[in-house]
Design a protein around this motif. Structure first.
Motif, PDB file in Angstrom:
ATOM      1  N   PRO A  90       6.787  23.250 -18.278  1.00 23.38           N
ATOM      2  CA  PRO A  90       5.400  23.077 -18.632  1.00 23.38           C
ATOM      3  C   PRO A  90       4.546  24.256 -18.873  1.00 23.38           C
ATOM      4  O   PRO A  90       5.001  25.182 -17.909  1.00 23.38           O
ATOM      5  N   ARG A  91       3.823  24.810 -19.423  1.00 23.20           N
ATOM      6  CA  ARG A  91       2.857  25.896 -19.550  1.00 23.20           C
ATOM      7  C   ARG A  91       1.639  25.868 -18.514  1.00 23.20           C
ATOM      8  O   ARG A  91       1.281  26.894 -18.445  1.00 23.20           O
ATOM      9  N   LEU A  92       1.676  24.697 -18.087  1.00 24.16           N
ATOM     10  CA  LEU A  92       0.629  24.683 -17.002  1.00 24.16           C
ATOM     11  C   LEU A  92       1.244  23.567 -15.838  1.00 24.16           C
ATOM     12  O   LEU A  92       2.141  22.920 -16.072  1.00 24.16           O
ATOM     13  N   ASP A  93       0.629  23.717 -14.632  1.00 21.59           N
ATOM     14  CA  ASP A  93       1.074  22.831 -13.707  1.00 21.59           C
ATOM     15  C   ASP A  93       0.381  21.612 -13.892  1.00 21.59           C
ATOM     16  O   ASP A  93      -0.576  21.195 -13.568  1.00 21.59           O
ATOM     17  N   CYS A  94       1.268  20.445 -14.228  1.00 25.08           N
ATOM     18  CA  CYS A  94       0.919  19.120 -14.542  1.00 25.08           C
ATOM     19  C   CYS A  94       0.257  18.572 -13.288  1.00 25.08           C
ATOM     20  O   CYS A  94      -0.789  17.727 -13.478  1.00 25.08           O
ATOM     21  N   SER A  95       0.481  18.855 -11.968  1.00 22.80           N
ATOM     22  CA  SER A  95       0.020  18.162 -10.875  1.00 22.80           C
ATOM     23  C   SER A  95      -1.284  18.653 -10.647  1.00 22.80           C
ATOM     24  O   SER A  95      -1.991  17.890  -9.845  1.00 22.80           O
ATOM     25  N   ILE A 119      -1.842  20.960 -25.681  1.00 21.28           N
ATOM     26  CA  ILE A 119      -1.094  21.368 -24.710  1.00 21.28           C
ATOM     27  C   ILE A 119      -0.665  20.565 -23.874  1.00 21.28           C
ATOM     28  O   ILE A 119       0.576  20.485 -23.648  1.00 21.28           O
ATOM     29  N   ILE A 120      -1.614  19.760 -23.124  1.00 20.21           N
ATOM     30  CA  ILE A 120      -1.255  18.794 -22.233  1.00 20.21           C
ATOM     31  C   ILE A 120      -0.459  17.698 -22.692  1.00 20.21           C
ATOM     32  O   ILE A 120       0.562  17.050 -22.328  1.00 20.21           O
ATOM     33  N   ALA A 121      -0.998  17.088 -24.075  1.00 17.32           N
ATOM     34  CA  ALA A 121      -0.086  16.215 -24.620  1.00 17.32           C
ATOM     35  C   ALA A 121       1.199  16.505 -24.872  1.00 17.32           C
ATOM     36  O   ALA A 121       2.195  15.480 -24.903  1.00 17.32           O
ATOM     37  N   GLU A 122       1.591  17.687 -25.181  1.00 16.01           N
ATOM     38  CA  GLU A 122       3.002  17.949 -25.495  1.00 16.01           C
ATOM     39  C   GLU A 122       3.735  18.202 -23.967  1.00 16.01           C
ATOM     40  O   GLU A 122       4.780  17.954 -23.855  1.00 16.01           O
ATOM     41  N   ASP A 123       3.052  18.873 -23.233  1.00 17.79           N
ATOM     42  CA  ASP A 123       3.933  19.375 -22.034  1.00 17.79           C
ATOM     43  C   ASP A 123       3.551  18.418 -20.845  1.00 17.79           C
ATOM     44  O   ASP A 123       4.660  18.156 -19.868  1.00 17.79           O
TER      45      ASP A 123
END
Length: 240
Positions: free
Chosen positions: A116-121, A136-140
């Protein structure tokens, strides 16, 4: 080996705080605590009803290790407290927030992308609603914001659905193409299917001016989206 046994004994002892069901928890180096997605959703029935069905000595809250209400996942007679799947399924269906099971509901129970492009946690509820981050969140990281099943197609601005007329407002097309993709049917997946060239029939044109518009490039000019062509001139532009 002895150190591993000590570690196992320590971890086993920390389970007793939350209980034997460690779903929607994370280990913080000291104990198991509820993850941010444990309580991020809303209960399906009223919170007051959930409090009666699942009485707790302390509220289940992200970041804490308060004991999960026993009736969320087991019976009082079970010794040790083993998971009774029917009880847990009922808790997830009706009172996921009260029981700390939001991460197991359909909206949150899916895999994030590998890189992911950012840390999901670390995603916050504010980021879930942010026009900067939401797409971006919806995709990653769909599981972080309850976007499982969206296939990456969401409105970056969550208020888009309040005024669907914006989808055809002149002068707003650049905005809706970027920020209202779900409401206005501008997602890449929907436009790809519409222009696949496998149509056997077409929806009727809704405008009587389609022939003139087509002559001026309406069906081919990329200034107009596939959704717009579909809405007004599906037959003329041969879209289904």
């Amino acid at each position: 080996m002895f150190s591993l046994l000590l570690l196992f004994a320590y971890l086993h002892s920390t389970e007793a705080v939350i209980g034997s069901d460690l779903n929607c928890t994370t280990y913080n180096g000291t104990s198991f605590v509820y993850s941010p997605t444990a309580t991020i959703c809303s209960n399906v029935i009223s919170d007051s009803s959930c409090a009666v069905l699942y009485p707790a000595t302390a509220t289940v809250t992200a970041g804490t290790d308060n004991a999960r209400p026993l009736t969320c996942y087991t019976t009082a007679s079970a010794t040790p407290a083993s998971i009774v799947q029917d009880m847990k399924t009922a808790a997830i269906a009706d009172c996921p927030a009260t029981c700390g099971y939001c991460c197991e509901t359909a909206a949150y129970d899916c895999a994030n992308v590998a890189y992911p492009r950012l840390d999901c946690s670390t995603i916050t509820s504010a980021q879930c609603l942010s026009a900067t981050w939401r797409t971006i969140i919806a995709e990653d990281c769909p599981s972080a914001c309850g976007l499982c099943g969206s296939n990456g197609c969401v409105d970056a601005v969550v208020d888009c659905a309040n005024d669907p007329s914006i989808c055809t407002t002149v002068g707003m097309q650049d905005f809706v193409n970027t920020y209202c993709q779900l409401t206005c049917d501008r997602c890449a997946s929907s436009t790809t299917a519409s222009s696949s060239g496998t149509c056997t029939s077409y929806a009727a044109d809704s405008s009587t001016a389609c022939a003139d518009w087509a002559a001026n490039g309406f069906c081919t000019n990329t200034f107009y989206t596939t959704a717009q062509r579909m809405e007004y001139c599906a037959t003329t532009c041969k879209l289904c």
